[in-house]
Design a protein around this motif. Structure first.
Motif, PDB file in Angstrom:
ATOM      1  N   PRO A 227       0.809  -1.232   0.000  1.00  0.00           N
ATOM      2  CA  PRO A 227       0.000   0.000   0.000  1.00  0.00           C
ATOM      3  C   PRO A 227       0.838   1.277   0.000  1.00  0.00           C
ATOM      4  O   PRO A 227       0.322   2.360  -0.295  1.00  0.00           O
ATOM      5  N   GLU A 228       2.127   1.163   0.291  1.00  0.00           N
ATOM      6  CA  GLU A 228       2.982   2.345   0.321  1.00  0.00           C
ATOM      7  C   GLU A 228       3.338   2.857  -1.078  1.00  0.00           C
ATOM      8  O   GLU A 228       3.979   3.902  -1.206  1.00  0.00           O
ATOM      9  N   ILE A 229       2.945   2.103  -2.116  1.00  0.00           N
ATOM     10  CA  ILE A 229       3.283   2.557  -3.477  1.00  0.00           C
ATOM     11  C   ILE A 229       2.484   3.781  -3.891  1.00  0.00           C
ATOM     12  O   ILE A 229       2.857   4.473  -4.844  1.00  0.00           O
ATOM     13  N   TRP A 230       1.391   4.090  -3.192  1.00  0.00           N
ATOM     14  CA  TRP A 230       0.495   5.159  -3.641  1.00  0.00           C
ATOM     15  C   TRP A 230       1.041   6.526  -3.248  1.00  0.00           C
ATOM     16  O   TRP A 230       0.534   7.229  -2.380  1.00  0.00           O
ATOM     17  N   ARG A 231       2.107   6.896  -3.924  1.00  0.00           N
ATOM     18  CA  ARG A 231       2.762   8.193  -3.741  1.00  0.00           C
ATOM     19  C   ARG A 231       3.431   8.556  -5.063  1.00  0.00           C
ATOM     20  O   ARG A 231       3.647   7.702  -5.918  1.00  0.00           O
ATOM     21  N   LEU A 232       3.765   9.825  -5.222  1.00  0.00           N
ATOM     22  CA  LEU A 232       4.345  10.300  -6.478  1.00  0.00           C
ATOM     23  C   LEU A 232       5.517  11.234  -6.210  1.00  0.00           C
ATOM     24  O   LEU A 232       5.606  11.840  -5.136  1.00  0.00           O
ATOM     25  N   PRO A 233       6.432  11.381  -7.200  1.00  0.00           N
ATOM     26  CA  PRO A 233       7.545  12.333  -7.045  1.00  0.00           C
ATOM     27  C   PRO A 233       7.047  13.760  -7.032  1.00  0.00           C
ATOM     28  O   PRO A 233       5.895  14.056  -7.389  1.00  0.00           O
ATOM     29  N   ALA A 234       7.927  14.653  -6.631  1.00  0.00           N
ATOM     30  CA  ALA A 234       7.551  16.067  -6.505  1.00  0.00           C
ATOM     31  C   ALA A 234       7.319  16.730  -7.849  1.00  0.00           C
ATOM     32  O   ALA A 234       6.526  17.665  -7.958  1.00  0.00           O
ATOM     33  N   THR A 235       8.004  16.270  -8.902  1.00  0.00           N
ATOM     34  CA  THR A 235       7.877  16.915 -10.209  1.00  0.00           C
ATOM     35  C   THR A 235       7.502  15.909 -11.284  1.00  0.00           C
ATOM     36  O   THR A 235       7.811  14.714 -11.196  1.00  0.00           O
ATOM     37  N   CYS A 236       6.824  16.394 -12.314  1.00  0.00           N
ATOM     38  CA  CYS A 236       6.423  15.525 -13.428  1.00  0.00           C
ATOM     39  C   CYS A 236       7.637  14.983 -14.166  1.00  0.00           C
ATOM     40  O   CYS A 236       7.603  13.867 -14.695  1.00  0.00           O
ATOM     41  N   GLY A 237       8.709  15.787 -14.247  1.00  0.00           N
ATOM     42  CA  GLY A 237       9.889  15.356 -14.962  1.00  0.00           C
ATOM     43  C   GLY A 237      10.491  14.070 -14.401  1.00  0.00           C
ATOM     44  O   GLY A 237      11.120  13.290 -15.129  1.00  0.00           O
TER      45      GLY A 237
END
Length: 240
Positions: A227-237
């Protein structure tokens, strides 16, 4: 609907019939009735079945053949989309505004889609979100406005895409790239796109047979994801 008498009428806790009983026309119509309780929805998705209807119709359950799917490792990112990602025009979030994403997807658009997301559907999928099975990707512009996003159901290592919307160029595509980044990290094997569209095809979606789809579900649906996969980096790049 002239073929309505030929399909299973769901009552109370009735289980779904085998997918082989789905109609050829309309393609994939399998059953009618029942409710949108979390238990029934989860049982449906585990079998590759999804609800699609317009209120005040009874709930209609579908399993079309062929099935449109996107394999995470086959996502196609065009040159123009890569430029958009590198410009970092958008801010991304996960599961921060699920209901707003659904409401935007429900708005009547020029393609005529969206009207099937009625109040009952909205309540049902928000319930799934609250118990951790439904997830959304939100895309915001520099002014902080929600301008794109998508939502769907994650079971095991299969993701069932429901709908997406875009108010600015490439916003929904950026949301899909973000989703695929998450799913790759989680070892997901398949994204269900339900029914073919030119938009999804341009991003790498393809048609497979219903039998193939069900076999692939069988290989992924019971393999737990972190469940910890539901995160994203700060920038689209960083998605590239």
């Amino acid at each position: 609907m002239s073929n309505m008498q030929a399909i299973t009428q769901l009552i109370n806790d009735d289980s779904f019939p085998p997918s082989e009983q789905a109609l050829d026309y309309p393609n994939g119509l399998l059953a009618v009735g029942g409710d949108l309780s979390p238990a029934r929805l989860m049982a449906a998705y585990r079998q590759g079945i999804f609800p699609w209807y317009e209120e005040p119709q009874p709930v209609l359950w579908w399993t079309p053949d062929p099935r449109s799917v996107l394999f995470p490792d086959r996502l196609h990112i065009s040159r123009s989309l890569r430029k958009t990602l590198r410009k970092d025009r958008f801010r991304l979030a996960v599961d921060q505004n699920f209901e707003a994403v659904m409401r935007n997807c429900a708005q009547l658009r020029g393609d005529g889609l969206g009207t099937w997301i009625g109040d009952d559907m909205l309540a049902a999928y928000c319930d799934l979100h609250h118990i951790g099975h439904a997830h959304s990707i939100e895309v915001y512009n520099p002014a902080g406005e929600l301008v794109g996003g998508l939502y769907g159901i994650a079971i095991g290592r299969a993701y069932f895409g429901e709908s997406m919307f875009s108010e600015e160029t490439d916003a929904s595509k950026v949301g899909l790239v973000a989703l695929v980044s998450i799913l790759r990290r989680g070892g997901f094997g398949i994204i269900d796109c339900q029914v073919e569209s030119d938009h999804l095809n341009s991003l790498g979606a393809e048609n497979i047979s219903r039998l193939d789809f069900e076999q692939r579900l069988g290989e992924t649906i019971d393999v737990a994801h972190d469940p910890e996969i539901w995160r994203l980096p700060a920038t689209c790049g960083e998605l590239l």
